[in-house]
Design a protein around this motif. Structure first.
Motif, PDB file in Angstrom:
ATOM      1  N   VAL A  89       0.861  -1.180   0.000  1.00  0.00           N
ATOM      2  CA  VAL A  89       0.000   0.000   0.000  1.00  0.00           C
ATOM      3  C   VAL A  89       0.898   1.231   0.000  1.00  0.00           C
ATOM      4  N   PRO A  92       0.053   8.621  -0.464  1.00  0.00           N
ATOM      5  CA  PRO A  92       0.269   9.684  -1.455  1.00  0.00           C
ATOM      6  C   PRO A  92       1.674  10.276  -1.306  1.00  0.00           C
ATOM      7  N   VAL A 117      -1.644  -1.281  -4.006  1.00  0.00           N
ATOM      8  CA  VAL A 117      -2.700  -0.287  -3.844  1.00  0.00           C
ATOM      9  C   VAL A 117      -2.045   1.068  -3.590  1.00  0.00           C
ATOM     10  N   THR A 118      -2.436   2.079  -4.357  1.00  0.00           N
ATOM     11  CA  THR A 118      -1.853   3.417  -4.227  1.00  0.00           C
ATOM     12  C   THR A 118      -2.937   4.416  -3.846  1.00  0.00           C
ATOM     13  N   LEU A 119      -2.827   4.989  -2.674  1.00  0.00           N
ATOM     14  CA  LEU A 119      -3.771   6.022  -2.241  1.00  0.00           C
ATOM     15  C   LEU A 119      -3.495   7.310  -3.009  1.00  0.00           C
ATOM     16  N   GLN A 120      -4.540   7.989  -3.417  1.00  0.00           N
ATOM     17  CA  GLN A 120      -4.416   9.233  -4.156  1.00  0.00           C
ATOM     18  C   GLN A 120      -4.506  10.433  -3.210  1.00  0.00           C
ATOM     19  N   TYR A 123      -7.592  11.185  -1.197  1.00  0.00           N
ATOM     20  CA  TYR A 123      -7.852  10.428   0.035  1.00  0.00           C
ATOM     21  C   TYR A 123      -7.657  11.304   1.268  1.00  0.00           C
ATOM     22  N   LEU A 160     -10.688  -1.118   4.114  1.00  0.00           N
ATOM     23  CA  LEU A 160      -9.643  -1.477   3.150  1.00  0.00           C
ATOM     24  C   LEU A 160      -8.821  -2.653   3.667  1.00  0.00           C
ATOM     25  N   LYS A 187     -11.752   2.944  -6.180  1.00  0.00           N
ATOM     26  CA  LYS A 187     -10.986   3.321  -7.374  1.00  0.00           C
ATOM     27  C   LYS A 187     -11.817   4.216  -8.295  1.00  0.00           C
ATOM     28  N   LEU A 192      -8.211   5.824  -4.821  1.00  0.00           N
ATOM     29  CA  LEU A 192      -7.053   4.939  -4.913  1.00  0.00           C
ATOM     30  C   LEU A 192      -6.994   4.316  -6.306  1.00  0.00           C
ATOM     31  N   THR A 193      -5.833   3.736  -6.595  1.00  0.00           N
ATOM     32  CA  THR A 193      -5.670   2.889  -7.782  1.00  0.00           C
ATOM     33  C   THR A 193      -5.044   1.581  -7.305  1.00  0.00           C
ATOM     34  N   TYR A 194      -5.145   0.554  -8.131  1.00  0.00           N
ATOM     35  CA  TYR A 194      -4.513  -0.701  -7.734  1.00  0.00           C
ATOM     36  C   TYR A 194      -4.155  -1.523  -8.964  1.00  0.00           C
TER      37      TYR A 194
END
Length: 323
Positions: A89, A92, A117-120, A123, A160, A187, A192-194
């Motif tokens: 994970v 940002p 998983v990348t938090l934007q 978030y 999450l 998403k 987020l993106t993943y």
């Protein structure tokens, strides 16, 4: 009456006197002063050259250390995460290269990586908190309950974590449609993106901290919000490590905030040297130790317990078939 010509002559006289004084003084002191200046210049030049050599030598030693550790790391970590799966994970502002290099080390330790998983930035946007909270309630899977005193970020972190990690071996590696719907919902909303298959639920988690400590007025609130996720991953999974660079352990950094939080102590491990091979090696060892219930803070920053876990976790033994 004193006219302009008088002032002009007076000013010229002053400058002539100053010039004459400089000439006389320079003539009298020229020899000793020039010699002294030359001596000082030579000493500074020699000192600068010595410092340059020391800096080059330190750089060569650092490069040598990294090359040796990088070459030996595969053998050192081999088997330490055997039969485990890890989800990554990213907070940002995290360093993608650090994540990729840490993931490579985790793979060499024998673990399966379930996904990334990348938090934007959205978030952490205070203006989006109500939307995030509403989305969390709408996507909440059956069977998940929130604590009565949980904050909005605690609730989202729990949700999450519930879909990303598990303590149950039977659920590890199994695609869960409900978990996939939760991730897809966050998403699509831009939080987020993943990539990979994070909905297959990993047993362990690594969180990559922001690459730079924040001096923003919202730094404390942002770090509190981010800190809720590794705690939730610890609660629902088998072990969690937060990895960052030395800056992340300074004021305004995520790792420092975690180390200063008594509620986190003993639950989530931290490593503040993830920008070098030794730190990424430590991250694997810290994750293996966390799996065994031994959690610490490692690196060179404030409140670090040491360079790496002690004793070093032993690799999972390889089972051999009897003949």
């Amino acid at each position: 009456m004193i006219d302009f010509r008088y002032h002009l002559v007076s000013i010229i006289a002053v400058f002539l006197a100053l010039a004459l004084g400089l000439v006389v003084g320079a003539s009298a002191l020229r020899g000793p002063l020039v010699d002294q200046l030359k001596d000082t210049s030579n000493r500074l030049k020699n000192s600068n050259e010595a410092l340059r050599r020391q800096n080059n030598a330190a750089g060569q030693v650092s490069t040598y250390d990294n090359q040796v550790i990088g070459a030996a790391a595969a053998q050192v970590v081999a088997g330490r995460l055997k039969d485990q799966s890890v989800v990554f994970v990213e907070a940002p502002g995290a360093d993608d290269q650090m994540r990729a290099q840490t993931a490579d080390m985790v793979s060499k330790a024998g673990a399966r990586i379930s996904g990334y998983v990348t938090l934007q930035n959205k978030y952490l946007d205070p203006n989006q908190q109500a939307t995030l909270n509403e989305l969390t309630d709408r996507l909440k899977p059956a069977g998940l309950t929130f604590s009565a005193d949980a904050t909005s970020y605690d609730r989202t972190a729990d949700e999450l974590a519930w879909v990303l990690v598990t303590k149950q071996a039977a659920r590890n590696g199994q695609e869960d449609p409900a978990a996939g719907q939760v991730l897809s919902g966050f998403k699509e909303a831009g939080f987020l993106t993943y990539s990979g298959q994070p909905a297959t639920r990993a047993t362990l988690a690594i969180v990559i901290a922001p690459a730079a400590a924040s001096s923003d007025k919202n730094a404390a609130a942002d770090n509190k919000a981010l800190g809720a996720l590794p705690m939730a991953l610890y609660t629902y999974g088998g072990g969690t490590v937060v990895v960052g660079d030395p800056d992340s352990a300074t004021e305004g950094g995520m790792i420092k905030a975690l180390r200063d939080d008594d509620d986190v102590k003993g639950h989530v491990a931290t490593v503040d040297t993830g920008d070098i091979p030794a730190g990424r090696l430590t991250a694997v060892l810290a994750l293996a130790a966390a799996k065994q219930g031994k959690v610490g803070d490692y690196g060179i920053g404030s409140k670090a317990d040491g360079a790496l876990p002690t004793p070093i976790p032993t690799p999972t033994p390889t089972m051999t078939k009897k003949k």
